[in-house]
Design a protein around this motif. Structure first.
Motif, PDB file in Angstrom:
ATOM      1  N   ASP A   1      79.548 -13.701  43.096  1.00  0.00           N
ATOM      2  CA  ASP A   1      78.589 -14.289  42.166  1.00  0.00           C
ATOM      3  C   ASP A   1      77.216 -13.639  42.333  1.00  0.00           C
ATOM      4  O   ASP A   1      76.579 -13.248  41.355  1.00  0.00           O
TER       5      ASP A   1
ATOM      6  N   ARG B   1      75.349 -11.171  39.604  1.00  0.00           N
ATOM      7  CA  ARG B   1      74.011 -11.467  39.076  1.00  0.00           C
ATOM      8  C   ARG B   1      73.085 -10.273  39.243  1.00  0.00           C
ATOM      9  O   ARG B   1      72.329  -9.927  38.335  1.00  0.00           O
TER      10      ARG B   1
ATOM     11  N   TRP C   1      71.347  -7.770  36.246  1.00  0.00           N
ATOM     12  CA  TRP C   1      69.908  -7.986  36.118  1.00  0.00           C
ATOM     13  C   TRP C   1      69.271  -7.031  35.103  1.00  0.00           C
ATOM     14  O   TRP C   1      68.491  -7.437  34.244  1.00  0.00           O
TER      15      TRP C   1
END
Length: 84
Positions: A54, A58, A62
């Protein structure tokens, strides 16, 4: 768009153009590829791996998130100018 916000996004675009950012993206991909879900022995290891994936996902998304938001803001600004 406010000048401070414009600078915020331009600074990110400058960052994303650096060789260091490209190397960072490769490192993220390698780290994600190194997590072998099928080799995990129990639910605890799976939970830890899910958390790692996770976080890595992320980070790897970005640049796309920043770019999309910046493009949306630019489009909104051009639409506002069209209304004048």
């Amino acid at each position: 768009m406010a000048p401070e916000l414009q600078k915020y996004y331009e600074d990110y675009m400058d960052l994303f153009a650096l060789d260091g950012w490209k190397a960072f993206e490769e490192d993220l991909k390698d780290a994600m590829d190194a997590i072998q879900i099928l080799a995990l022995e129990d639910a605890k290891q799976l939970h830890i791996a899910q958390g790692k994936l996770d976080t890595l996902t992320r980070l790897s998304n970005w640049k796309l998130a920043i770019s999309n938001t910046y493009d949306d803001l630019l489009a909104e600004g051009s639409n506002d100018e069209d209304d004048i």
